[in-house]
Design an enzyme around this catalytic site. Structure first.
Site, PDB file in Angstrom:
ATOM      1  N   ARG A 303       4.359   3.891  -2.263  1.00  0.00           N
ATOM      2  CA  ARG A 303       5.561   3.902  -1.325  1.00  0.00           C
ATOM      3  C   ARG A 303       5.477   2.283  -0.813  1.00  0.00           C
ATOM      4  O   ARG A 303       4.442   1.545  -0.546  1.00  0.00           O
ATOM      5  CB  ARG A 303       4.827   4.042   0.296  1.00  0.00           C
ATOM      6  CG  ARG A 303       4.679   5.971   0.340  1.00  0.00           C
ATOM      7  CD  ARG A 303       5.870   6.797   0.649  1.00  0.00           C
ATOM      8  NE  ARG A 303       5.803   7.939  -0.098  1.00  0.00           N
ATOM      9  CZ  ARG A 303       5.373   9.047   0.726  1.00  0.00           C
ATOM     10  NH1 ARG A 303       5.070   8.973   1.715  1.00  0.00           N
ATOM     11  NH2 ARG A 303       5.481  10.464   0.486  1.00  0.00           N
ATOM     12  N   GLU A 305       6.497   0.413   1.363  1.00  0.00           N
ATOM     13  CA  GLU A 305       6.737   0.305   2.769  1.00  0.00           C
ATOM     14  C   GLU A 305       5.893  -1.122   3.052  1.00  0.00           C
ATOM     15  O   GLU A 305       4.523  -1.155   3.112  1.00  0.00           O
ATOM     16  CB  GLU A 305       6.351   1.449   3.719  1.00  0.00           C
ATOM     17  CG  GLU A 305       7.157   2.542   3.404  1.00  0.00           C
ATOM     18  CD  GLU A 305       6.619   3.700   3.911  1.00  0.00           C
ATOM     19  OE1 GLU A 305       5.762   3.742   4.745  1.00  0.00           O
ATOM     20  OE2 GLU A 305       7.071   4.957   3.976  1.00  0.00           O
ATOM     21  N   ARG A 311      -2.972   2.551   9.219  1.00  0.00           N
ATOM     22  CA  ARG A 311      -2.834   3.877   8.535  1.00  0.00           C
ATOM     23  C   ARG A 311      -2.040   4.169   7.442  1.00  0.00           C
ATOM     24  O   ARG A 311      -1.722   5.091   6.756  1.00  0.00           O
ATOM     25  CB  ARG A 311      -2.439   5.134   9.415  1.00  0.00           C
ATOM     26  CG  ARG A 311      -1.142   4.774  10.064  1.00  0.00           C
ATOM     27  CD  ARG A 311      -0.847   6.132  11.149  1.00  0.00           C
ATOM     28  NE  ARG A 311       0.661   6.308  11.227  1.00  0.00           N
ATOM     29  CZ  ARG A 311       1.170   7.504  11.865  1.00  0.00           C
ATOM     30  NH1 ARG A 311       0.441   8.363  12.243  1.00  0.00           N
ATOM     31  NH2 ARG A 311       2.368   7.435  12.228  1.00  0.00           N
ATOM     32  N   HIS A 312      -1.352   3.028   6.695  1.00  0.00           N
ATOM     33  CA  HIS A 312      -0.493   2.845   5.876  1.00  0.00           C
ATOM     34  C   HIS A 312      -1.073   1.948   4.844  1.00  0.00           C
ATOM     35  O   HIS A 312      -1.568   1.036   4.662  1.00  0.00           O
ATOM     36  CB  HIS A 312       0.834   2.306   6.113  1.00  0.00           C
ATOM     37  CG  HIS A 312       1.875   3.016   6.824  1.00  0.00           C
ATOM     38  ND1 HIS A 312       1.949   2.863   8.398  1.00  0.00           N
ATOM     39  CD2 HIS A 312       2.760   4.187   6.602  1.00  0.00           C
ATOM     40  CE1 HIS A 312       2.679   3.898   8.952  1.00  0.00           C
ATOM     41  NE2 HIS A 312       3.211   4.745   7.787  1.00  0.00           N
ATOM     42  N   GLU A 454      -0.586  12.210  12.016  1.00  0.00           N
ATOM     43  CA  GLU A 454       0.196  13.119  11.003  1.00  0.00           C
ATOM     44  C   GLU A 454      -0.537  12.866   9.815  1.00  0.00           C
ATOM     45  O   GLU A 454      -0.899  11.987   9.191  1.00  0.00           O
ATOM     46  CB  GLU A 454       1.666  12.806  11.056  1.00  0.00           C
ATOM     47  CG  GLU A 454       2.312  13.524   9.721  1.00  0.00           C
ATOM     48  CD  GLU A 454       3.060  12.422   8.584  1.00  0.00           C
ATOM     49  OE1 GLU A 454       2.797  13.136   7.795  1.00  0.00           O
ATOM     50  OE2 GLU A 454       3.636  11.762   9.184  1.00  0.00           O
ATOM     51  N   SER A 457       3.322  16.644   5.874  1.00  0.00           N
ATOM     52  CA  SER A 457       4.724  16.655   6.109  1.00  0.00           C
ATOM     53  C   SER A 457       5.027  17.783   5.165  1.00  0.00           C
ATOM     54  O   SER A 457       4.821  17.560   4.086  1.00  0.00           O
ATOM     55  CB  SER A 457       5.560  15.417   6.005  1.00  0.00           C
ATOM     56  OG  SER A 457       6.506  15.525   6.817  1.00  0.00           O
ATOM     57  N   ARG A 505      -6.198   9.570   4.680  1.00  0.00           N
ATOM     58  CA  ARG A 505      -5.861   9.739   6.123  1.00  0.00           C
ATOM     59  C   ARG A 505      -6.764  10.814   6.526  1.00  0.00           C
ATOM     60  O   ARG A 505      -7.308  10.734   7.681  1.00  0.00           O
ATOM     61  CB  ARG A 505      -4.545   9.982   6.058  1.00  0.00           C
ATOM     62  CG  ARG A 505      -3.755   9.261   7.396  1.00  0.00           C
ATOM     63  CD  ARG A 505      -2.341   9.530   7.514  1.00  0.00           C
ATOM     64  NE  ARG A 505      -1.583   8.405   7.242  1.00  0.00           N
ATOM     65  CZ  ARG A 505      -0.330   8.336   7.558  1.00  0.00           C
ATOM     66  NH1 ARG A 505       0.233   9.399   8.182  1.00  0.00           N
ATOM     67  NH2 ARG A 505       0.306   7.354   7.394  1.00  0.00           N
TER      68      ARG A 505
END
Length: 531
Positions: A303, A305, A311-312, A454, A457, A505
């Site tokens: 990812r 991002e 948490r990323h 979360e 998903s 996670r």
């Protein structure tokens, strides 16, 4: 002064100088003789020391192991040392965790992974003074082979994992020597935050740990975390295999962004560009269209991002599931939640040692879950948040603070750390999500949460090529780029759904840790590409 007087004075000075020179020479000769005598004495002492050192063959630095020979020597594991082995002579290989010389003896703590044992070298019939001195000077973290007798102890050794026995060393050889200066001390790296501050004891910050990850991974906490993580993968695979799932491998270099979003890493691919897969989504769906019925995969997910949060990560391990169902996507939810429950049970029943080890440094409440798993609809979750004073619209996605708050509210009301939130607004889900047939504002999609964060998903996927095309157009996705994906649904596709779980996670939240970098072996985030 007459000529004769001057001559006489010069002669006297010459004589005085030669006397001085003679004295200097004599002194230097004496000095050299003394030095030679001292060296001879030292050599004699060394020789006699070597002759006196009756144990000189019982210790030392071993030649580098280059597979010169095959020994039939059995090395015992520290975790297997127990009173049953008392008085046995054994060999073992371990790291020197600490050493402490005291008079004519030296105490060592020897470590293998999360297990350690006390060992003793003492001057006696088998060990010389020199051998004790050698043992005391072995640097911390060096790897050694020892031959030793296992002895029962009267008083438990509280500081070691093997509390009922110690080792009395007969031979000790260094296999690999550590440099004397370590970038961090293991005991500092496992000290709970805030502990020892009064005494001025150090704790090690996260970046220092990650910069020196090889040493940090040796700590009891890290060893426990990654053994538990290995357990999560094993339980995931075992549970799904028993449910009739097939493990698949999917490509990570792809021609179009898998989620249709912008957060992708672009890589040069010969004369064109390719992307690193954000998820195995499209490929696991293709496998369902190819009649594999139920599939899962464990692999890296990328990812792009720029999220520097707790948490990323830019690369993590995805545990992905996809399955065909008969009539309702809740069959998929039930299958995934049961898999998660089996993982939680397996960790609770088989990894207590690891959980306790992590809790020593990072205390947390035991993880709670219900059977069957609690499932709330998005509107119910929203109502709980509204009741708690949160203002947000019906079709808004949950922010991280609201996710956490809802997690606390659910825990208070239902006493569970794990639940499913079902029927998300269609507007906040990807193009391939099946709309809710009864209310077009919502969708057949769900998230799963652990301790208010979360971890999965998922959704029922659109399995009709025309509806999929319409949804892609609605999301302004270039149809040419997803042609192969849409085409795979043109030849008959069963109704299906699935989800993707982040391994790091799950481990972080199960253990109640506060940073995902603790559960990623060599984490990658926007600021870290090494080690």
């Amino acid at each position: 002064m007459t000529k004769e007087e001057a001559q006489g004075a010069a002669e006297e000075e010459q004589q005085a100088q030669s006397k001085k020179g003679l004295k200097k020479q004599q002194k230097e000769a004496e000095k050299a003789a003394k030095k030679a005598e001292k060296q001879a004495k030292l050599a004699d002492e060394q020789q006699s020391t070597e002759e006196d050192d009756f144990a000189k063959d019982r210790y030392g630095v071993s030649a580098m192991i280059q597979s010169q020979q095959k020994l039939d020597r059995v090395l015992v594991r520290i975790q297997d040392l127990s009173p049953e082995k008392a008085d046995q002579l054994i060999w073992l290989r371990a790291r020197v965790h600490t050493s402490r010389a005291k008079g004519k003896q030296c105490f060592l703590v020897l470590r293998q992974q999360q297990f350690n044992v006390q060992a003793l070298v003492a001057v006696g019939d088998r060990a010389s003074k020199q051998m004790v001195k050698f043992a005391a000077n072995i640097t911390k973290e060096s790897i050694i082979d020892v031959e030793a007798f296992v002895r029962k102890v009267e008083q438990k050794i509280e500081s070691c994992s093997q509390q009922d026995v110690e080792l009395h060393i007969e031979r000790i050889f260094v296999i690999s020597q550590a440099e004397p200066r370590l970038p961090l001390q293991l005991e500092d790296a496992v000290r709970p935050d805030g502990e020892g501050e009064e005494e001025g004891r150090a704790t090690v910050n996260q970046d220092t740990k990650l910069d020196n990850r090889v040493i940090d991974l040796r700590t009891t906490t890290s060893q426990a975390i990654f053994r538990l993580q290995s357990g999560v993968c094993l339980l995931f695979r075992d549970t799904l295999t028993k449910k009739g799932f097939v493990e698949i491998q999917t490509p990570k270099i792809i021609s179009a962004a898998s989620e249709g979003g912008a957060n992708v890493f672009t890589v040069s691919y010969f004369k064109t560009s390719a992307y690193l897969a954000q998820s195995p989504q499209l490929y696991k769906q293709m496998c369902i269209c190819a009649d594999f019925d139920k599939v899962f995969c464990v692999g890296p997910v990328f990812r792009a991002e720029d999220s520097n949060t707790h948490r990323h990560l830019t690369e993590f391990v995805g545990l992905d599931i996809e399955m065909a169902f008969s009539y309702h996507y809740h069959e998929v939810i039930d299958s995934i939640t049961d898999t998660m429950v089996q993982i939680f049970k397996g960790l609770r029943d088989n990894f207590q040692t690891e959980i306790q080890m992590v809790n020593k440094q990072f205390p947390s409440e035991p993880f709670k879950f219900l059977e069957p798993t609690l499932r709330l609809e998005y509107t119910e979750g929203l109502a709980m948040l509204h009741e708690a004073g949160v203002e947000m619209g019906d079709e808004e996605d949950l922010s991280t603070p609201n996710e956490k708050l809802l997690g606390r509210l659910v825990k208070e009301k239902y006493d569970t750390d794990f639940y499913v939130l079902d029927k998300y607004p269609l507007a906040v889900r990807p193009f391939y999500t099946m709309p809710d047939p009864n209310n077009p504002k919502y969708s057949n999609s769900y998230d799963m949460f652990m301790r208010g964060e979360e971890i999965l998903s998922g959704a029922q996927r659109v399995h009709d090529a025309q509806l999929l095309t319409d949804r892609a157009v609605h999301h302004q996705i270039d149809l040419e780029k997803i042609k192969a994906y849409i085409d795979s649904f043109r030849y008959g596709a069963p109704p299906h759904g699935g989800g993707g779980i982040g391994l790091e996670r799950v481990c972080m939240l199960y253990l109640g840790l506060h940073n995902i970098r603790q559960t990623s072996m060599f984490p990658r985030d926007p600021k870290r590409l090494t080690p």
